[in-house]
Design an enzyme around this catalytic site. Structure first.
Site, mmCIF file in Angstrom:
data_model
loop_
_atom_site.group_PDB
_atom_site.id
_atom_site.type_symbol
_atom_site.label_atom_id
_atom_site.label_comp_id
_atom_site.label_asym_id
_atom_site.label_seq_id
_atom_site.Cartn_x
_atom_site.Cartn_y
_atom_site.Cartn_z
ATOM 1 N N GLY A 55 0.845 -1.196 0.000
ATOM 2 C CA GLY A 55 0.000 0.000 0.000
ATOM 3 C C GLY A 55 0.868 1.229 0.000
ATOM 4 N N CYS A 82 5.276 -6.427 1.281
ATOM 5 C CA CYS A 82 5.699 -5.021 1.267
ATOM 6 C C CYS A 82 5.124 -4.274 2.478
ATOM 7 C CB CYS A 82 5.313 -4.382 -0.076
ATOM 8 S SG CYS A 82 6.133 -2.796 -0.333
ATOM 9 N N TYR A 83 4.182 -3.352 2.274
ATOM 10 C CA TYR A 83 3.607 -2.650 3.432
ATOM 11 C C TYR A 83 3.041 -3.661 4.441
ATOM 12 C CZ TYR A 83 0.394 0.167 6.238
ATOM 13 O OH TYR A 83 -0.267 0.746 7.276
ATOM 14 N N HIS A 168 7.755 -8.063 -4.052
ATOM 15 C CA HIS A 168 6.426 -8.399 -4.569
ATOM 16 C C HIS A 168 6.449 -9.734 -5.324
ATOM 17 C CE1 HIS A 168 4.228 -4.700 -3.639
ATOM 18 N NE2 HIS A 168 5.420 -4.136 -3.700
ATOM 19 N N GLU A 170 3.974 -11.318 -6.472
ATOM 20 C CA GLU A 170 2.898 -11.395 -7.474
ATOM 21 C C GLU A 170 3.294 -10.794 -8.815
ATOM 22 O OE1 GLU A 170 3.160 -9.414 -4.954
ATOM 23 O OE2 GLU A 170 2.228 -7.461 -5.266
ATOM 24 N N GLY A 223 -25.836 -8.178 -25.177
ATOM 25 C CA GLY A 223 -25.012 -8.614 -26.293
ATOM 26 C C GLY A 223 -23.555 -8.695 -25.879
ATOM 27 N N GLY A 224 -23.226 -8.161 -24.715
ATOM 28 C CA GLY A 224 -21.850 -8.219 -24.207
ATOM 29 C C GLY A 224 -21.552 -9.575 -23.571
ATOM 30 N N ASP A 226 -20.509 -10.448 -20.472
ATOM 31 C CA ASP A 226 -20.947 -10.755 -19.109
ATOM 32 C C ASP A 226 -22.407 -11.192 -19.058
ATOM 33 O OD1 ASP A 226 -18.431 -9.857 -18.628
ATOM 34 O OD2 ASP A 226 -19.038 -7.921 -17.815
ATOM 35 N N SER A 227 -23.278 -10.407 -19.714
ATOM 36 C CA SER A 227 -24.690 -10.790 -19.640
ATOM 37 C C SER A 227 -24.933 -12.066 -20.436
ATOM 38 C CB SER A 227 -25.603 -9.649 -20.091
ATOM 39 O OG SER A 227 -25.391 -9.329 -21.430
ATOM 40 N N LYS A 366 -12.820 -11.084 -15.368
ATOM 41 C CA LYS A 366 -13.238 -11.196 -16.766
ATOM 42 C C LYS A 366 -12.711 -12.474 -17.433
ATOM 43 C CE LYS A 366 -15.298 -8.831 -20.097
ATOM 44 N NZ LYS A 366 -16.508 -8.021 -19.920
#
Ligand code: XMP
Length: 510
Positions: A55, A82-83, A168, A170, A223-224, A226-227, A366
């Site tokens: 952070g 880290c933090y 880090h 990650e 139409g995307g 996710d939906s 996503k």
């Protein structure tokens, strides 16, 4: 399945979502939660482990973010990054110091034997990004790594399974970062690697069935991706009790609304209704040139169309939405300056009389949503679809929107998409589309003067849409797109390519 979770406490670091994603990629379910989450709430997850993130703060600052120190005494393995590591040292009586300069970048590290470093050579490269550092670990803690600048690059209390790393793990630049995280998950937390998308689907289908019973669910499809994935998952769980509705605002790309109907209603047998509301939207947009006004009008009209539609339905048991995890995190943590008022079909509760909201994808990133879509048998073309703005082509027709301009744009955009796909570039470019500018200029065609519109081509690469670089499309491909647009689309005599990145530009032109 949810019992096997590693919680990531968010202290505001820039890599926090990345930590969660890495853990999930390693097969363990993980969630980002605020650093201030109460101990009782944390225990209610029965977590296998807890990660404290990095952070921007210093443990010395007045505004420093500090979690409940009891978290370190729960007997649940903790990894401070880290933090997070500095905080452990600070809270447990170690010594944290402020360095005169920030250390940023790759750095050689020497590691000592520890379960955290199992399978890692003594010397390796790690990624550092910090100013404060741990000078002396707390009593009972052992130093397990150092670097030239950090006497305590990592420390452990092996008995209470509390670990801290200044670097880090990650970030890809940490050579054995994945192995270190994997060691934390599997050697220290003893987590079970059961997070994968086929388990998720099985589990979610059971949960949806148990929750919904034989009540009805309404879902707005855009139409995307996710939906579409949310609808397919809901359909798998409850079949005909799912009713999907697609509002065609007349601002979609060429053939898009029909394609959604063909795939989901005709192909998958979903209960899908298309509402043609293009007249309504175009009427409201008449003469409107200001981008924000356009966005607001379209958002408001969506709600009105749904209100009218809701009146025909009566009471609905559930409203399903394709909300995904980044939406959840962004609405819960932090506030960004308003650049454009985004709207999604998701923001509709209230206008329909329903009992509850159901969001089957709210835990997924996503790429996980895409994996679920593929596992459910959706075509790659749908699952890998590029982002498309809620206000549709209205923000790609600059100035006032008319049917004629939309038609010109649809044709130009379809040509661009065809050529990008034909040249095998569709998998390489993150987002690409045509924009119809409000500018006309002089040209010559077949010895005749023309005075027609300019189409702009936009293509960008990005990871998360927050920043983007313009795509280096080969000249020959650009040339072919340009020639085809000018020859095949009436009303266009000039094509330009947008070579600005974001920032300072945005991806869309409005
Ligand atoms: P900008 O233009 O802000 O776009 O750089 C960033 C990304 O967001 C998409 N976009 C939207 N998506 N509703 C959405 O769901 C919206 O109103 C909206 N406006 C822009 C845009 O296509 C790009 O991928």
């Amino acid at each position: 399945m949810r019992k096997n979770v590693v919680l990531v406490l968010d202290f505001g670091g820039q890599y926090n979502q990345l930590i969660v994603r890495r853990i999930r990629d390693m097969g363990v379910y993980s969630e980002l939660i605020p650093y201030s989450t109460e101990v009782e709430k944390i225990l209610s997850f029965s977590p296998s482990g807890i990660v404290l993130t990095g952070g921007p703060n210093s443990v010395f600052s007045k505004e420093s973010l500090i979690m409940d120190p009891r978290i370190l005494d729960l007997g649940i393995p903790v990894l401070g990054i880290c933090y997070g590591a500095q905080l452990i040292a600070h809270l447990k009586g170690g010594e944290v110091k402020h360095a005169p300069t920030k250390e940023y970048g790759k750095c050689p590290m020497r590691a000592l034997p520890s379960p955290l470093f199992k399978g890692i050579p003594e010397k390796s490269t790690v990624w550092m990004s910090h100013t404060d550092y741990v000078a002396v670990p707390p009593d009972g803690y052992a130093v397990i790594a150092d670097t030239d600048t950090c006497p305590v690059a990592a420390f452990e209390d092996a008995v209470h399974t509390v670990y801290g790393v200044q670097f880090h793990p990650e970030v890809v630049h940490t050579e054995y970062g994945n192995q270190i995280l994997r060691n934390f998950l599997y050697e220290i937390c003893r987590a079970e690697g059961n997070w994968n998308m086929s388990n998720f689907i099985g589990d979610m289908v059971d949960r949806i069935r148990a929750k919904v019973g034989d009540r009805k669910v309404l879902l707005a499809m855009s139409g995307g991706v996710d939906s579409a994935v949310a609808a397919t998952l809901m359909h798998k769980a409850i079949g005909k009790n799912l009713k999907c509705v697609l509002v065609d605002h007349g601002l979609m790309r060429k053939g898009e609304a029909d394609e959604v109907v063909a795939v989901f209603r005709d192909g998958l047998g979903m209960n899908l209704e298309k509402i043609d509301a293009s007249e309504r939207f175009l009427k409201k947009l008449e003469g409107v040139t200001d981008p924000e006004s356009k966005r607001k009008i379209i958002g408001a009209e969506f709600i009105r169309v749904f209100e009218d539609y809701g009146k025909t339905l009566g009471k609905v048991g559930f409203l399903a939405q394709g909300t995904i995890y980044p939406d959840v995190i962004e609405s819960g943590f932090g506030k960004a300056a308003l650049i454009k008022s985004h709207h999604n079909v998701g923001g509709l509760p209230g206008v329909i009389d329903f009992d509850e909201i159901i969001e089957p994808l709210r835990d997924l990133f996503k790429d996980e949503v895409r994996k679920v879509g593929l596992e459910l048998g959706l075509d790659k073309k749908i699952v890998m679809r590029q982002p498309f703005p809620g206000p549709g082509l209205a923000v790609r027709v600059l100035g006032a929107v008319t049917r004629e301009k939309l038609e010109i744009l649809r044709e130009a955009d379809a040509i661009m998409r065809e050529e990008i796909a034909f040249n095998g570039l569709d998998g390489d470019i993150w987002q690409y589309f045509a924009v119809l500018t409000d500018m006309r200029s002089v040209g010559v065609m077949g010895d005749m003067r023309t005075y027609d519109y300019t189409v702009a081509l936009r293509a960008v690469n990005s990871v998360d849409a927050m920043s983007a670089d313009w795509a280096r499309i080969p000249y020959e491909v650009l040339a072919k797109i340009s020639t085809r647009i000018v020859n095949e689309v009436n009303g266009v005599n000039r094509v330009v390519y947008d070579i600005t990145s974001k920032p300072p530009a945005t991806i869309e032109w409005e």
